[in-house]
Design an enzyme around this catalytic site. Structure first.
Site, PDB file in Angstrom:
ATOM      1  N   LEU A   1      -2.622  -5.522  -1.832  1.00  0.00           N
ATOM      2  CA  LEU A   1      -1.447  -5.291  -1.053  1.00  0.00           C
ATOM      3  C   LEU A   1      -0.922  -3.902  -1.258  1.00  0.00           C
ATOM      4  CD1 LEU A   1       0.310  -8.775  -1.397  1.00  0.00           C
ATOM      5  CD2 LEU A   1      -0.934  -7.800   0.528  1.00  0.00           C
ATOM      6  N   ASP A   2      -0.345  -3.148  -0.282  1.00  0.00           N
ATOM      7  CA  ASP A   2       0.206  -1.902  -0.451  1.00  0.00           C
ATOM      8  C   ASP A   2       1.329  -2.037  -1.566  1.00  0.00           C
ATOM      9  OD1 ASP A   2      -1.758  -0.868   1.485  1.00  0.00           O
ATOM     10  OD2 ASP A   2      -0.082  -1.251   3.164  1.00  0.00           O
ATOM     11  N   TYR A   3       1.592  -0.740  -1.972  1.00  0.00           N
ATOM     12  CA  TYR A   3       2.633  -0.700  -2.728  1.00  0.00           C
ATOM     13  C   TYR A   3       4.218  -1.477  -2.212  1.00  0.00           C
ATOM     14  CZ  TYR A   3       6.153   1.974  -6.085  1.00  0.00           C
ATOM     15  OH  TYR A   3       7.205   2.265  -6.983  1.00  0.00           O
TER      16      TYR A   3
ATOM     17  N   THR B   1       4.302  -3.485   0.113  1.00  0.00           N
ATOM     18  CA  THR B   1       4.224  -4.842   0.604  1.00  0.00           C
ATOM     19  C   THR B   1       4.235  -5.883  -0.179  1.00  0.00           C
ATOM     20  OG1 THR B   1       2.602  -3.734   2.335  1.00  0.00           O
ATOM     21  CG2 THR B   1       2.471  -6.128   2.042  1.00  0.00           C
TER      22      THR B   1
END
Length: 235
Positions: free
Chosen positions: A102-104, A106
């Protein structure tokens, strides 16, 4: 046993990441650096190291669901010393790693394990596991934009697969939307909405397949039940 499978089963990294470690020359077998795919080893005889640290297959398999907060990177370590999802897991002696990422910025559902075979299965494109997100975006999507999102969007040399989209709430400046995708390109949902000129304000993954984080507070984790593990292995 293939070297990359052995690395994955040891809990060091997923099989795909293990291949990257080999190609980078960070893996040795019996003190000989291996940098090509296709090497087989005998786990009972051969001595394998990653970054000069001995590894071995983990007998105890760990399966964890984490509600990842924003502001954490989905890696085991970070070269910029940012907080990682591993920092949120306590009292686990086995080496585990994230399944996908998961993105930073998100939040939401993230699986973690030391089961390399399951990780390979869950992250391989052919399995097309549904991932459900709730996102807040700037502005309101008209019908044409919604249909374009559902049919697939060119996000820069790659056209996304058909997706599901449901507008949950709209106000003057923002829209809250549920999105379901079955692939996981880097920052895919953010890029899709950027193309439509509706940048993402917040993004949260609430489910993978039938697994959801409805009862799990942000920043907390729990072990998967035997039934949940069995479900994942059948996907």
């Amino acid at each position: 046993m293939r070297l990359q499978k052995y690395i994955a089963l040891s809990g060091v990294a997923s099989r795909r990441k293990a291949e990257e470690l080999i190609q980078a020359g960070r893996v040795k077998v019996n003190d000989v650096t291996i940098s090509e795919m296709g090497v087989n080893i005998n786990p009972d005889v051969d001595h394998v190291t990653v970054d000069n640290k001995p590894i071995r297959v983990e007998d105890k398999k760990i399966y964890i669901m984490l509600h990842k907060p924003e502001g954490y990177v989905t890696t085991v370590t970070d070269q910029f010393n940012r907080p990682t999802v591993i920092d949120l897991i306590q009292d686990i002696q086995e080496r585990i790693y994230p399944v996908g990422r998961l993105d930073y910025d998100t939040s939401g559902l993230l699986l973690m394990t030391n089961d390399g075979d399951l990780t390979y299965q869950l992250t391989h494109p052919k399995h097309e596991i549904s991932k459900t997100y709730i996102t807040t975006v700037k502005g309101q999507l008209n019908e044409k934009e919604q249909n374009r999102f559902k049919c697939g969007i060119d996000i820069g040399g790659y056209t996304t697969a058909p997706a599901e989209l449901e507008v949950l709430k709209v106000d003057r400046s923002f829209s809250t939307i549920k999105v379901i995708i079955r692939e996981g390109k880097n920052r895919q949902i953010r890029k899709m909405f950027d193309v439509l000129n509706h940048p993402v304000i917040t993004l949260k993954r609430i489910a993978m397949g039938n697994l959801d984080i409805a009862q799990l507070p942000k920043g907390k984790w729990r072990h998967l039940s035997p039934e949940e593990v069995a479900y994942l292995k059948l996907l």
